[in-house]
Design an enzyme around this catalytic site. Structure first.
Site, PDB file in Angstrom:
ATOM      1  N   ASP A  93       0.866  -1.191   0.000  1.00 46.56           N
ATOM      2  CA  ASP A  93       0.000   0.000   0.000  1.00 46.56           C
ATOM      3  C   ASP A  93       0.899   1.237   0.000  1.00 46.56           C
ATOM      4  O   ASP A  93       1.724   1.416   0.889  1.00 46.56           O
ATOM      5  CB  ASP A  93      -0.875  -0.048   1.268  1.00 46.56           C
ATOM      6  N   ASP A 121      -3.550   2.322  -5.270  1.00 45.06           N
ATOM      7  CA  ASP A 121      -2.236   2.248  -4.612  1.00 45.06           C
ATOM      8  C   ASP A 121      -2.081   0.994  -3.771  1.00 45.06           C
ATOM      9  O   ASP A 121      -1.254   0.946  -2.888  1.00 45.06           O
ATOM     10  CB  ASP A 121      -2.021   3.483  -3.739  1.00 45.06           C
ATOM     11  N   GLU A 122      -2.872  -0.024  -4.072  1.00 44.99           N
ATOM     12  CA  GLU A 122      -2.957  -1.138  -3.134  1.00 44.99           C
ATOM     13  C   GLU A 122      -3.096  -2.473  -3.875  1.00 44.99           C
ATOM     14  O   GLU A 122      -3.878  -2.570  -4.813  1.00 44.99           O
ATOM     15  CB  GLU A 122      -4.231  -0.899  -2.328  1.00 44.99           C
TER      16      GLU A 122
HETATM   17  P1  TTP Z   1      -5.102   4.906   1.192  1.00 46.66           P
HETATM   18  O1  TTP Z   1      -4.041   3.905   0.858  1.00 46.66           O
HETATM   19  O2  TTP Z   1      -6.165   4.497   2.133  1.00 46.66           O
HETATM   20  O3  TTP Z   1      -4.468   6.200   1.824  1.00 46.66           O
HETATM   21  P2  TTP Z   1      -3.110   6.921   1.501  1.00 46.66           P
HETATM   22  O4  TTP Z   1      -2.304   6.177   0.499  1.00 46.66           O
HETATM   23  O5  TTP Z   1      -3.394   8.346   1.188  1.00 46.66           O
HETATM   24  O6  TTP Z   1      -2.410   6.923   2.883  1.00 46.66           O
HETATM   25  P3  TTP Z   1      -1.752   5.717   3.667  1.00 46.66           P
HETATM   26  O7  TTP Z   1      -0.322   6.137   3.810  1.00 46.66           O
HETATM   27  O8  TTP Z   1      -2.475   5.687   4.978  1.00 46.66           O
HETATM   28  O9  TTP Z   1      -1.938   4.496   2.832  1.00 46.66           O
HETATM   29  O10 TTP Z   1      -5.770   5.449  -0.114  1.00 46.66           O
HETATM   30  C1  TTP Z   1      -5.033   5.629  -1.318  1.00 46.66           C
HETATM   31  C2  TTP Z   1      -5.550   6.811  -2.087  1.00 46.66           C
HETATM   32  O11 TTP Z   1      -6.958   6.680  -2.278  1.00 46.66           O
HETATM   33  C3  TTP Z   1      -5.358   8.106  -1.331  1.00 46.66           C
HETATM   34  O12 TTP Z   1      -4.098   8.709  -1.567  1.00 46.66           O
HETATM   35  C4  TTP Z   1      -6.494   8.933  -1.824  1.00 46.66           C
HETATM   36  C5  TTP Z   1      -7.577   7.945  -2.148  1.00 46.66           C
HETATM   37  N1  TTP Z   1      -8.581   7.991  -1.079  1.00 46.66           N
HETATM   38  C6  TTP Z   1      -9.702   8.765  -1.270  1.00 46.66           C
HETATM   39  O13 TTP Z   1      -9.879   9.388  -2.312  1.00 46.66           O
HETATM   40  N2  TTP Z   1     -10.623   8.826  -0.263  1.00 46.66           N
HETATM   41  C7  TTP Z   1     -10.464   8.171   0.931  1.00 46.66           C
HETATM   42  O14 TTP Z   1     -11.330   8.246   1.826  1.00 46.66           O
HETATM   43  C8  TTP Z   1      -9.286   7.377   1.113  1.00 46.66           C
HETATM   44  C9  TTP Z   1      -9.047   6.643   2.409  1.00 46.66           C
HETATM   45  C10 TTP Z   1      -8.391   7.326   0.091  1.00 46.66           C
HETATM   46 MG    MG Z   2      -2.074   4.101   0.648  1.00 44.56          MG
END
Ligand code: TTP
Ligand code: MG
Length: 371
Positions: free
Chosen positions: A15, A109-110
């Site tokens: 992720d 991103d996952e």
């Molecule tokens: P995530 O992997 O949940 O969050 P992140 O990558 O920003 O942060 P982390 O370091 O905690 O992993 O989500 C990936 C992308 O998806 C994030 O950059 C933006 C998008 N996203 C949204 O648009 N709305 C949301 O509520 C979430 C959680 C993520």
């Molecule tokens: Mg992320």
């Protein structure tokens, strides 16, 4: 405890850290180290991503952008650019596929990675992270475990740049006092019902009498909750998922009561949607609209046509008819149009989250998947 690398460690979850912000920092390196927030504009915009520096001020995903500004006025606010995020995601997933055969992409991103057959999963993941960093400058967090559940929770445990390897037993011990909601599949409503039973930690849930859970939640969910609390999971790392529908939606800056304005917005979204579908050679049979009223009542109405289509006029006409038939009884906050049952193309699905209010008419692919 028997824990052999290669037999126990079957799945990794990868992720990216603060993904949208990290992509923005590639073109705005001068912002590195500063609080940065990616959020839409307009009175109803929400935060999609906050940099870890901004998170220290309490700014988080899905929070209204106005609140984020109050919490952290010195943050730099950037508008989302989904085209670029998709492109970087594609590059990242290509690198992943270069290292691991079976990859299940579950968001931009996952991804889950099947580690079966790798000689040293840990070393392979380290190499992959180094490569992703070299080519994209992104940092990711990785969780490795015997199943998807452990891997997912492990990847979240030490973000950013986490690298957490856990057996199932280690996961149980490490997260024993965490709330049940930590585990994917246990949402806030279920967590609240568990709390009513006095089950407010994973350890308590894991050792709760099965009968009690079955009485309260039914046999399937009851057993599943207990299994999840024990980090038991037998879901396979699936092949890449395919987007089965595409949609456009728009949250209005101000609620709309004028039917002409609704029709115009819907017609424009239908046009945009079909242009995108046509560009990818994709067609679908089910045309649906989504309407959210000012009291947050949300309805969808769908109609299935005889042949898969990406014809803008047809999609628009069906959407407008569905809107007319529904005839919103209150002012409308959001309108959307979707074409589902897509027949061709292989665009990867992506999560659609909290995009309401992001920006006008943002694109989204949505997966319709079994949970
Ligand atoms: P995530 O992997 O949940 O969050 P992140 O990558 O920003 O942060 P982390 O370091 O905690 O992993 O989500 C990936 C992308 O998806 C994030 O950059 C933006 C998008 N996203 C949204 O648009 N709305 C949301 O509520 C979430 C959680 C993520
Ligand atoms: Mg992320």
């Amino acid at each position: 405890m028997v824990s052999l690398e290669g037999t126990e460690l079957r799945v990794a979850h990868l992720d990216a850290d603060a993904f949208y912000v990290s992509v923005e920092l590639l073109r705005h390196p001068e912002l590195r180290g500063r609080p940065v927030v990616v959020a839409g504009s307009g009175p109803r915009a929400v935060v999609t991503t906050a940099s870890y520096e901004a998170r220290r001020y309490g700014v988080g995903s899905a929070m209204p952008a106005s609140r984020a500004r109050r919490l952290c006025p010195q943050a730099v606010f950037l508008p989302p650019d989904f085209t670029t995020y998709r492109e970087v995601s594609r590059r990242m997933m290509e690198l992943v596929r270069g290292h691991v055969e079976r990859v299940e992409v579950v968001g931009l991103d996952e991804a889950y990675l099947d580690l079966e057959g790798l000689y040293s999963p840990r070393a392979a993941m380290r190499r992959l992270l180094a490569e992703i960093h070299k080519h994209t400058q992104l940092t990711c967090s990785v969780g490795i475990g015997p199943n998807k559940l452990v891997a997912k929770v492990a990847s979240d445990a030490e973000k950013p740049a986490g690298f957490v390897v856990l057996t199932r037993q280690e996961a149980c011990a490490r997260f024993a006092s965490a709330p049940p909601g930590l585990v994917p599949g246990i949402g806030p409503k279920t967590a609240a019902r568990l709390a009513e039973l006095g089950l407010s930690t994973l350890a308590a849930l894991a050792s709760a009498p099965e009968q009690l859970l079955i009485e309260r939640f039914g046999p399937n969910l009851g057993r599943e909750l207990r299994r999840r609390a024990r980090f038991e999971h037998d879901g396979e790392v699936g092949a890449a998922r395919k987007a089965v529908s595409e949609s456009r939606e728009r949250t209005f800056d101000h609620d709309v009561s004028d039917p002409a304005q609704m029709r115009e917005a819907l017609a424009r979204m239908a046009q945009e949607l079909c242009t995108g579908l046509a560009a990818h050679g994709r067609r679908g049979r089910t045309i649906a609209i989504k309407v959210r009223l000012d009291d947050f009542t949300t309805v969808t109405r769908a109609h299935t046509v005889s042949e898969p289509t990406c014809d803008a006029k047809l999609v628009r006409d069906v959407a407008l008819r569905l809107l007319e038939a529904y005839s919103p009884s209150r002012p409308v906050r959001l309108l959307g149009v979707r074409v589902a049952g897509l027949a061709a193309g292989d665009a990867e699905g992506e999560r659609k989250r909290a995009q309401d209010g992001c920006d006008v008419g943002e694109a989204s692919s949505q997966l319709i998947l079994p949970v």
